[in-house]
Write an enzyme that holds these catalytic residues in place. Structure first.
Site, PDB file in Angstrom:
ATOM      1  N   ARG A  54       0.845  -1.213   0.000  1.00  0.00           N
ATOM      2  CA  ARG A  54       0.000   0.000   0.000  1.00  0.00           C
ATOM      3  C   ARG A  54       0.874   1.255   0.000  1.00  0.00           C
ATOM      4  NH1 ARG A  54      -4.472   0.686   4.673  1.00  0.00           N
ATOM      5  NH2 ARG A  54      -2.613   1.075   5.925  1.00  0.00           N
ATOM      6  N   ARG A 107      10.018  18.833  -7.955  1.00  0.00           N
ATOM      7  CA  ARG A 107      11.303  18.545  -8.621  1.00  0.00           C
ATOM      8  C   ARG A 107      12.476  19.128  -7.842  1.00  0.00           C
ATOM      9  NH1 ARG A 107       9.715  21.014 -14.304  1.00  0.00           N
ATOM     10  NH2 ARG A 107       9.238  22.617 -12.770  1.00  0.00           N
ATOM     11  N   LYS A 153      -2.659   6.823   0.937  1.00  0.00           N
ATOM     12  CA  LYS A 153      -2.527   7.120   2.372  1.00  0.00           C
ATOM     13  C   LYS A 153      -1.455   8.194   2.495  1.00  0.00           C
ATOM     14  CE  LYS A 153      -2.130   4.645   6.737  1.00  0.00           C
ATOM     15  NZ  LYS A 153      -3.153   5.372   7.478  1.00  0.00           N
ATOM     16  N   GLU A 186     -16.080   6.578   5.827  1.00  0.00           N
ATOM     17  CA  GLU A 186     -15.304   5.903   6.867  1.00  0.00           C
ATOM     18  C   GLU A 186     -15.261   6.790   8.100  1.00  0.00           C
ATOM     19  OE1 GLU A 186     -11.247   5.302   5.531  1.00  0.00           O
ATOM     20  OE2 GLU A 186     -11.108   7.329   4.751  1.00  0.00           O
TER      21      GLU A 186
HETATM   22  C1  LIG Z   1      -8.488   7.299   6.883  1.00  0.00           C
HETATM   23  C2  LIG Z   1      -8.248   5.913   7.375  1.00  0.00           C
HETATM   24  N1  LIG Z   1      -9.178   4.969   7.151  1.00  0.00           N
HETATM   25  C3  LIG Z   1      -9.003   3.701   7.574  1.00  0.00           C
HETATM   26  C4  LIG Z   1      -7.871   3.318   8.257  1.00  0.00           C
HETATM   27  C5  LIG Z   1      -7.688   1.892   8.691  1.00  0.00           C
HETATM   28  O1  LIG Z   1      -6.729   1.266   7.892  1.00  0.00           O
HETATM   29  P1  LIG Z   1      -5.779   0.116   8.463  1.00  0.00           P
HETATM   30  O2  LIG Z   1      -6.661  -0.991   8.880  1.00  0.00           O
HETATM   31  O3  LIG Z   1      -4.896  -0.245   7.320  1.00  0.00           O
HETATM   32  O4  LIG Z   1      -5.039   0.705   9.610  1.00  0.00           O
HETATM   33  C6  LIG Z   1      -6.874   4.262   8.505  1.00  0.00           C
HETATM   34  C7  LIG Z   1      -5.665   3.869   9.222  1.00  0.00           C
HETATM   35  O5  LIG Z   1      -4.620   4.281   8.990  1.00  0.00           O
HETATM   36  C8  LIG Z   1      -7.064   5.592   8.055  1.00  0.00           C
HETATM   37  O6  LIG Z   1      -6.142   6.531   8.276  1.00  0.00           O
END
Ligand SMILES: Cc1ncc(COP(=O)(O)O)c(C=O)c1O
Length: 297
Positions: A54, A107, A153, A186
């Site tokens: 990831r 850059r 991320k 989420e």
């Molecule tokens: C925005 C967000 N959603 C969901 C998650 C959960 O992801 P994970 O299970 O990979 O920690 C995270 C964790 O970092 C996050 O920052």
């Protein structure tokens, strides 16, 4: 056994008080970078492969060239964990654009910064797991996936932080973010699931969810147990009428949710499927991953 926090900065291990990056690092100036939060359970780095994958996909999307191969990154993380020596750890891997000038131009940043921190985790209070957590939907919307794909991320968490602040202003610990169309995306650093008529439902990444490593683990466990799962589009109706609800994340693991917007969810207590998945997850996280330290006997 080593117990001091271990910090890797661009290939060297340095004491915490000496660990630093430039004030011209675009990770600091612009949130230009990517990261991972990783857990170590009983010496096992949970799903290290998926976390590294990831990280590299996030970096690829923002045209950030990580100066290590994925294998070198895995080895650097394993070494940081070994040096820390504790069976239970929380690891943060960060790759930022590196030092440039005050302009945006990536850059100008010739050397991305690679930082790995092996720390411990301060868990949510036990009460959240035994009694369940309350959530509130907030006015801050998840950045639309057509503007910034939620699968990246990145170091830019202002959207999530604004949502967290709103929840706290409302006297609630955690927020549910909806996307621009009103679909559930989420929580601020966790994915969300509901149970409806024996089925496990979670927002699709197209609705604004991060492809969570814990989310994936839970879906794998549910499928193994013959529970039908769906990555789909949910509205607040689906939250309010759910039989069960829970959040998943590396730090939080699986947290039962018993109230949303002051409404009781299901029986108002942690649900049976949530408990069942929590038990299965506790086993999974000790075995699925890369062993950095010997398991306790
Ligand atoms: C925005 C967000 N959603 C969901 C998650 C959960 O992801 P994970 O299970 O990979 O920690 C995270 C964790 O970092 C996050 O920052």
């Amino acid at each position: 056994m080593q117990t001091a926090m271990q910090i890797y900065v661009n290939g060297c291990f340095v004491p915490a008080q000496e660990a630093s990056v430039s004030v011209f690092d675009h990770g600091f100036l612009y949130g230009d970078g990517v990261f991972e939060g990783i857990r170590v359970y009983d010496g096992n780095i949970f799903r290290l492969q998926q976390h590294v994958e990831r990280l590299y996909h996030s970096a690829q999307c923002i045209l950030l060239r990580i100066p290590l191969t994925p294998e070198e990154m895995r080895l650097a993380i394993v070494e940081t964990v070994r040096r820390r020596g504790l069976p239970s750890q929380y690891v943060r891997a960060v790759v930022s654009r590196g030092a440039g000038d005050l302009g945006l131009d990536p850059r100008r940043c010739k050397h991305p910064s690679v930082i790995i921190i092996a720390d411990t985790i301060s868990l949510y209070p036990e009460q959240f797991y035994t009694e369940g957590l309350e959530l509130v939907t907030v006015a801050t919307r998840r950045t639309p996936s057509w503007a910034l794909d939620p699968r990246i991320k990145s170091l830019n968490y202002l959207n999530n932080i604004l949502a967290k602040l709103e929840a706290q202003q409302a006297g609630v610990e955690e927020a549910v973010l909806l996307n621009a169309e009103g679909y559930v995306a989420e929580c601020t650093a966790d994915n969300i699931f509901v149970v409806r008529q024996g089925r496990l439902l979670t927002p699709s990444t197209a609705a604004g969810a991060l492809l969570g490593v814990t989310r994936d683990g839970v879906l794998d466990l549910a499928r193994e147990q013959g529970i039908p799962c769906e990555e789909t589009f949910l509205t607040r109706y689906d939250l309010y009428t759910a039989e069960e609800c829970f959040m998943t994340g590396t730090g939080a693991e699986i947290v039962p949710v018993i109230r949303i917007d002051r409404r009781q969810i299901g029986t108002g207590t942690p649900g049976a499927m949530t408990q069942q998945l929590r038990q299965a997850f506790a086993k999974l996280c000790r075995n699925d991953g890369v062993r950095a330290l010997p398991a306790a006997v």
